[in-house]
Design a protein around this motif. Sequence first.
Motif, PDB file in Angstrom:
ATOM      1  N   LYS A 269       0.831  -1.207   0.000  1.00 35.81           N
ATOM      2  CA  LYS A 269       0.000   0.000   0.000  1.00 35.81           C
ATOM      3  C   LYS A 269       0.865   1.256   0.000  1.00 35.81           C
ATOM      4  O   LYS A 269       0.589   2.221  -0.742  1.00 35.81           O
ATOM      5  N   GLU A 270       1.894   1.260   0.850  1.00 36.45           N
ATOM      6  CA  GLU A 270       2.781   2.416   0.898  1.00 36.45           C
ATOM      7  C   GLU A 270       3.579   2.553  -0.403  1.00 36.45           C
ATOM      8  O   GLU A 270       3.874   3.665  -0.840  1.00 36.45           O
ATOM      9  N   PHE A 271       3.917   1.434  -1.008  1.00 39.45           N
ATOM     10  CA  PHE A 271       4.612   1.436  -2.293  1.00 39.45           C
ATOM     11  C   PHE A 271       3.757   2.144  -3.340  1.00 39.45           C
ATOM     12  O   PHE A 271       4.249   3.009  -4.089  1.00 39.45           O
ATOM     13  N   ASP A 272       2.473   1.795  -3.386  1.00 37.19           N
ATOM     14  CA  ASP A 272       1.558   2.416  -4.359  1.00 37.19           C
ATOM     15  C   ASP A 272       1.427   3.920  -4.110  1.00 37.19           C
ATOM     16  O   ASP A 272       1.359   4.713  -5.059  1.00 37.19           O
ATOM     17  N   TRP A 273       1.407   4.330  -2.830  1.00 39.23           N
ATOM     18  CA  TRP A 273       1.331   5.760  -2.510  1.00 39.23           C
ATOM     19  C   TRP A 273       2.558   6.479  -3.066  1.00 39.23           C
ATOM     20  O   TRP A 273       2.448   7.564  -3.654  1.00 39.23           O
ATOM     21  N   CYS A 274       3.730   5.885  -2.883  1.00 40.79           N
ATOM     22  CA  CYS A 274       4.970   6.497  -3.374  1.00 40.79           C
ATOM     23  C   CYS A 274       4.950   6.653  -4.895  1.00 40.79           C
ATOM     24  O   CYS A 274       5.383   7.691  -5.421  1.00 40.79           O
ATOM     25  N   ILE A 275       4.448   5.657  -5.587  1.00 38.43           N
ATOM     26  CA  ILE A 275       4.387   5.734  -7.052  1.00 38.43           C
ATOM     27  C   ILE A 275       3.504   6.899  -7.474  1.00 38.43           C
ATOM     28  O   ILE A 275       3.832   7.669  -8.393  1.00 38.43           O
ATOM     29  N   GLY A 276       2.375   7.071  -6.789  1.00 38.19           N
ATOM     30  CA  GLY A 276       1.483   8.190  -7.098  1.00 38.19           C
ATOM     31  C   GLY A 276       2.169   9.531  -6.899  1.00 38.19           C
ATOM     32  O   GLY A 276       2.031  10.443  -7.735  1.00 38.19           O
ATOM     33  N   GLU A 277       2.922   9.672  -5.811  1.00 39.54           N
ATOM     34  CA  GLU A 277       3.629  10.926  -5.543  1.00 39.54           C
ATOM     35  C   GLU A 277       4.785  11.140  -6.518  1.00 39.54           C
ATOM     36  O   GLU A 277       5.088  12.278  -6.897  1.00 39.54           O
ATOM     37  N   LEU A 278       5.448  10.058  -6.916  1.00 38.22           N
ATOM     38  CA  LEU A 278       6.522  10.168  -7.910  1.00 38.22           C
ATOM     39  C   LEU A 278       5.973  10.693  -9.237  1.00 38.22           C
ATOM     40  O   LEU A 278       6.618  11.517  -9.910  1.00 38.22           O
ATOM     41  N   LYS A 279       4.808  10.251  -9.585  1.00 38.75           N
ATOM     42  CA  LYS A 279       4.191  10.715 -10.837  1.00 38.75           C
ATOM     43  C   LYS A 279       3.855  12.211 -10.751  1.00 38.75           C
ATOM     44  O   LYS A 279       4.028  12.954 -11.724  1.00 38.75           O
ATOM     45  N   LYS A 280       3.397  12.651  -9.582  1.00 43.12           N
ATOM     46  CA  LYS A 280       3.102  14.079  -9.398  1.00 43.12           C
ATOM     47  C   LYS A 280       4.382  14.909  -9.541  1.00 43.12           C
ATOM     48  O   LYS A 280       4.394  15.954 -10.211  1.00 43.12           O
ATOM     49  N   ALA A 281       5.454  14.453  -8.902  1.00 44.69           N
ATOM     50  CA  ALA A 281       6.713  15.195  -8.959  1.00 44.69           C
ATOM     51  C   ALA A 281       7.289  15.212 -10.368  1.00 44.69           C
ATOM     52  O   ALA A 281       7.813  16.237 -10.830  1.00 44.69           O
ATOM     53  N   SER A 282       7.206  14.085 -11.076  1.00 46.85           N
ATOM     54  CA  SER A 282       7.731  14.030 -12.444  1.00 46.85           C
ATOM     55  C   SER A 282       6.922  14.935 -13.368  1.00 46.85           C
ATOM     56  O   SER A 282       7.470  15.554 -14.291  1.00 46.85           O
ATOM     57  N   SER A 283       5.616  15.060 -13.104  1.00 49.62           N
ATOM     58  CA  SER A 283       4.781  15.976 -13.887  1.00 49.62           C
ATOM     59  C   SER A 283       5.229  17.418 -13.677  1.00 49.62           C
ATOM     60  O   SER A 283       5.284  18.211 -14.629  1.00 49.62           O
ATOM     61  N   ASP A 290       5.969  10.065 -16.197  1.00 51.90           N
ATOM     62  CA  ASP A 290       7.100   9.151 -16.402  1.00 51.90           C
ATOM     63  C   ASP A 290       8.122   9.345 -15.286  1.00 51.90           C
ATOM     64  O   ASP A 290       9.163   9.973 -15.450  1.00 51.90           O
ATOM     65  N   TRP A 291       7.831   8.771 -14.122  1.00 55.74           N
ATOM     66  CA  TRP A 291       8.675   8.985 -12.951  1.00 55.74           C
ATOM     67  C   TRP A 291      10.049   8.332 -13.101  1.00 55.74           C
ATOM     68  O   TRP A 291      11.018   8.802 -12.501  1.00 55.74           O
ATOM     69  N   LYS A 292      10.118   7.289 -13.881  1.00 56.51           N
ATOM     70  CA  LYS A 292      11.430   6.649 -14.066  1.00 56.51           C
ATOM     71  C   LYS A 292      12.359   7.541 -14.887  1.00 56.51           C
ATOM     72  O   LYS A 292      13.572   7.583 -14.639  1.00 56.51           O
ATOM     73  N   GLN A 293      11.801   8.281 -15.842  1.00 51.51           N
ATOM     74  CA  GLN A 293      12.619   9.234 -16.587  1.00 51.51           C
ATOM     75  C   GLN A 293      13.066  10.372 -15.667  1.00 51.51           C
ATOM     76  O   GLN A 293      14.207  10.848 -15.744  1.00 51.51           O
ATOM     77  N   ALA A 294      12.139  10.808 -14.798  1.00 51.65           N
ATOM     78  CA  ALA A 294      12.485  11.854 -13.827  1.00 51.65           C
ATOM     79  C   ALA A 294      13.582  11.362 -12.889  1.00 51.65           C
ATOM     80  O   ALA A 294      14.518  12.111 -12.540  1.00 51.65           O
ATOM     81  N   LEU A 295      13.496  10.101 -12.488  1.00 53.00           N
ATOM     82  CA  LEU A 295      14.506   9.529 -11.611  1.00 53.00           C
ATOM     83  C   LEU A 295      15.873   9.494 -12.304  1.00 53.00           C
ATOM     84  O   LEU A 295      16.903   9.794 -11.681  1.00 53.00           O
ATOM     85  N   GLU A 296      15.879   9.167 -13.601  1.00 51.54           N
ATOM     86  CA  GLU A 296      17.139   9.162 -14.343  1.00 51.54           C
ATOM     87  C   GLU A 296      17.755  10.552 -14.392  1.00 51.54           C
ATOM     88  O   GLU A 296      18.968  10.712 -14.263  1.00 51.54           O
ATOM     89  N   LYS A 297      16.920  11.555 -14.566  1.00 49.70           N
ATOM     90  CA  LYS A 297      17.412  12.940 -14.596  1.00 49.70           C
ATOM     91  C   LYS A 297      18.027  13.314 -13.246  1.00 49.70           C
ATOM     92  O   LYS A 297      19.111  13.917 -13.176  1.00 49.70           O
TER      93      LYS A 297
END
Length: 575
Positions: A269-283, A290-297
């Motif tokens: 559940k916490e993993f899914d929450w983090c993915i949602g927040e990663l998507k917000k930050a990458s946006s 594309d949070w994985k692209q943001a992570l690469e940057k």
Amino acid sequence: MIPSSLSRSFTRPLTSSQNIQPELSESTLRGLIERITEDLRDIEAFLPIKISTRRRERIREFLTAELNSLKQYERDFQRLNQESQVDYLLIKNYMERELRQLDLDCKQDEKASALIPFATILVDLCEARAFVLPINSQEAAQKLFEVQVGIAEVIEKVENESTAQSIEKPVAFRAARTIDALRDHLNEWYLFYKGYDPSFDWWVSSPYGIVEKGLQNISAIVRDRLVGIKAGDDGAIVGQPIGREGLLADLRAEMIPYSPEELISIGEKEFDWCIGELKKASSCMGLKSDWKQALEKVKNEYVEAGKQTQLVKKLFNEAVEFVEKHDLVTVPSVAKNAWQMFMMSPERQRVNPFFLGGDSIIVSYPTDTMDHEAKLMSMRGNNVHFARATVFHEMIPGHHLQMHVNARSKPYRRIFDSPFSVEGWALYWEFLLWDDERFVKTPENRIGMLFWRLHRCARIIFSIKFHLGQMAPQECIDLLVNAVGHEYATAEGEVRRSLSGEYSPLYQIGYMVGAIQIHAMRKEVVGQGIMSEKIFHDTFLKENRMPNEIMRALMLGKKLYPNYRPSWRFYSDAK
């Protein structure tokens, strides 16, 4: 060999705690804990060989006697103040856990005994030296010859294909580590007598040299044939799964009233929450979801070689200034001004690819001995934004502050070390600074913070599933690389660290679950106006280490009982 008379005298019932009438005071319980701590330390130092039957019997006898003595306090438990009640529960829980661990170790060593049938001879030789018994050098040489024969027989069995297939890797790995430990103990035994006893040198030097070499060889052969680790290579990750019953026993000791399956669900559940927040930050970074692209940057925003130390110092000062400006926790002057920084060796980075902290901060960054690929992975894995979260986790307000205060306030409770308290505290601050809008965070900073949070969720999932037999080490690495975004080298290092046996089976879940507990505790204590935020934080540190459920009971003034059982459903309370 130990004479039977000595063996009987060594295992006689303990009487040191008999007929002691308890004084109902906090100082008495503290004194009891301090004495038990020191007595255990002395027993373990006197009999340092962990597979020794005498050591286990001595520790079991000692703990059982102390637990029986502790029952004297049950009759007048409610007359004790709450601090003393807490100390009673802590030392009782600690000793019960130590007894369970003795039984678990005994079972695991029994499985490995077929690969070390000569262990008893070596243990007896070394323990006779501990008792300073007169040595018969000729008999000692004969015993070493028997060990030599035993080693040859085991090597023959190991090189037999059918035998090799019948022994599980974790069992073989445990046997190899035990052999290495016996070799070290035998070396200490040999050097104790060598040069001081002329007959010893004449009789023992030759057979000792043969056995010493034989132990080295058999360890390498077991690792090669049964574990899959070639000489000079520590690439294989083995670990020792403890099973569901083992996990449940450890969870009871940590006072976590959740099943392994429930904890996996929390992690997911916490993993899914983090993915949602990663998507917000990458946006916010213009990369849509594309949070994985943001992570690469983010990974590629690292300082040049030689500049990491200055970055760490800058981030340390930023964290201290923030918590002091907003009066979140007391930061003693010495803690703030007397910390040290060290660089981590390339060898240690194989197990700890990121920073370590506590008394000092140990910085992971490439050296000139690493190849090009390893350098880049280390720099990407310790980039500016990952480092920002890491520094306040490891130093202030995290581990450095925690260890500083723990050493000065009720230090006798450090024996009750718990990853849910220690690692939970550091990650809790990542939660708090994430929520606090006064702590300035760019989208890139958020990606860095979320990477660590996602990583701690993954730790819950893979570590529990590994111990349940549902995931192999390689699958754990793949999860960190594919689902979290680790560099392969840092993922391998994290899994090696998690499963190597250097940490308790629950250690890796202690980060996220402990942080959730402390966050829920803060909601109750601060939210209900029982304490201010600063007093809550200071109290948590000054009360020192213990299961978080007991810390919560202490802060809320909850009624305690001699046979207290955990019941705090903190995850629902945290929502």
